[in-house]
Scaffold this motif. Structure first.
Motif, PDB file in Angstrom:
ATOM      1  N   PHE A   3       0.911  -1.398   0.016  1.00  0.00           N
ATOM      2  CA  PHE A   3       0.133   0.041   0.132  1.00  0.00           C
ATOM      3  C   PHE A   3       0.894   1.304  -0.159  1.00  0.00           C
ATOM      4  O   PHE A   3       0.551   2.359   0.809  1.00  0.00           O
ATOM      5  CB  PHE A   3      -1.106   0.063   1.196  1.00  0.00           C
ATOM      6  N   THR A   4       1.885   1.169  -0.646  1.00  0.00           N
ATOM      7  CA  THR A   4       2.710   2.365  -0.604  1.00  0.00           C
ATOM      8  C   THR A   4       2.203   3.392  -1.351  1.00  0.00           C
ATOM      9  O   THR A   4       2.453   4.597  -0.910  1.00  0.00           O
ATOM     10  CB  THR A   4       4.145   1.808  -1.656  1.00  0.00           C
ATOM     11  N   ASP A   5       1.288   3.246  -2.448  1.00  0.00           N
ATOM     12  CA  ASP A   5       0.614   4.252  -3.010  1.00  0.00           C
ATOM     13  C   ASP A   5      -0.742   4.710  -2.636  1.00  0.00           C
ATOM     14  O   ASP A   5      -1.631   5.134  -3.134  1.00  0.00           O
ATOM     15  CB  ASP A   5       0.636   3.926  -4.540  1.00  0.00           C
ATOM     16  N   GLY A   6      -1.058   4.090  -1.282  1.00  0.00           N
ATOM     17  CA  GLY A   6      -2.328   4.379  -0.635  1.00  0.00           C
ATOM     18  C   GLY A   6      -3.098   2.922  -0.868  1.00  0.00           C
ATOM     19  O   GLY A   6      -2.580   1.901  -1.302  1.00  0.00           O
ATOM     20  N   ASN A  41      -2.061   8.708   9.769  1.00  0.00           N
ATOM     21  CA  ASN A  41      -2.358   7.780   8.587  1.00  0.00           C
ATOM     22  C   ASN A  41      -3.360   8.358   7.638  1.00  0.00           C
ATOM     23  O   ASN A  41      -4.129   7.814   7.325  1.00  0.00           O
ATOM     24  CB  ASN A  41      -2.948   6.493   9.267  1.00  0.00           C
ATOM     25  N   LYS A  42      -2.969   9.430   7.141  1.00  0.00           N
ATOM     26  CA  LYS A  42      -3.936  10.239   6.208  1.00  0.00           C
ATOM     27  C   LYS A  42      -3.831   9.527   5.022  1.00  0.00           C
ATOM     28  O   LYS A  42      -2.940   9.854   4.405  1.00  0.00           O
ATOM     29  CB  LYS A  42      -3.710  11.624   6.013  1.00  0.00           C
ATOM     30  N   THR A  43      -4.719   8.703   4.557  1.00  0.00           N
ATOM     31  CA  THR A  43      -4.930   8.179   3.139  1.00  0.00           C
ATOM     32  C   THR A  43      -6.230   7.630   2.917  1.00  0.00           C
ATOM     33  O   THR A  43      -7.038   7.833   3.765  1.00  0.00           O
ATOM     34  CB  THR A  43      -4.079   6.771   3.339  1.00  0.00           C
ATOM     35  N   GLU A  44      -6.571   7.725   1.533  1.00  0.00           N
ATOM     36  CA  GLU A  44      -7.825   7.390   1.182  1.00  0.00           C
ATOM     37  C   GLU A  44      -8.493   5.961   1.552  1.00  0.00           C
ATOM     38  O   GLU A  44      -7.360   5.335   1.777  1.00  0.00           O
ATOM     39  CB  GLU A  44      -7.816   7.587  -0.444  1.00  0.00           C
ATOM     40  N   LYS A  90     -15.302   9.627   7.459  1.00  0.00           N
ATOM     41  CA  LYS A  90     -14.048   9.031   7.884  1.00  0.00           C
ATOM     42  C   LYS A  90     -14.330   8.464   9.336  1.00  0.00           C
ATOM     43  O   LYS A  90     -13.552   7.573   9.782  1.00  0.00           O
ATOM     44  CB  LYS A  90     -12.736  10.188   7.969  1.00  0.00           C
TER      45      LYS A  90
END
Length: 121
Positions: A3-6, A41-44, A90
């Motif tokens: 999940f390097t790119d989200g 952990n701000k990620t989609e 969220k």
């Protein structure tokens, strides 16, 4: 899993803190921690939930239940307004009501003893 790119939508994940809630202050404290987890952990496609179980009691409902629910809803609404998301909010708050447990001889949060968390679609 990489999940390097989200986190892709098909791997959407919910971080859940299951706990017994006995006070409004505990609700505020734990929802504050959800905010910290989000900021770290701000990620989609990553969501945060406080799953509170009612404490055991001889009664199905207690006066504190209303206050816990009110504060839980207010605090998650505050965070969802502060950190808007396109789509699902969220932050969530769930408070499981007490159900009679014959073995324990009291009312306690539904599935609390087993820590049951089910995935539903």
């Amino acid at each position: 899993m990489d999940f390097t790119d989200g986190i892709p939508e098909e791997a959407s994940t919910m971080v859940i803190i299951p706990t017994i809630l006995k006070s409004a202050n505990k609700v505020k404290d734990l929802i504050s921690k959800l905010e910290v987890f989000y900021l770290a952990n701000k990620t989609e496609n990553l969501y945060f939930t406080l799953l509170g179980d009612a404490s055991e009691s001889s009664k199905e409902t207690e006066e504190i239940d209303e206050e816990i629910i009110k504060i839980g809803i207010e605090e998650t609404e505050r965070l969802n307004k502060k950190y808007p998301n396109n789509g699902m909010e969220k932050f969530q708050f769930i408070y499981r009501k007490r159900e009679w447990n014959d073995k324990e001889g009291c009312y306690l949060g539904w599935e609390r003893k087993r820590g049951m968390i089910n995935r539903t679609k």
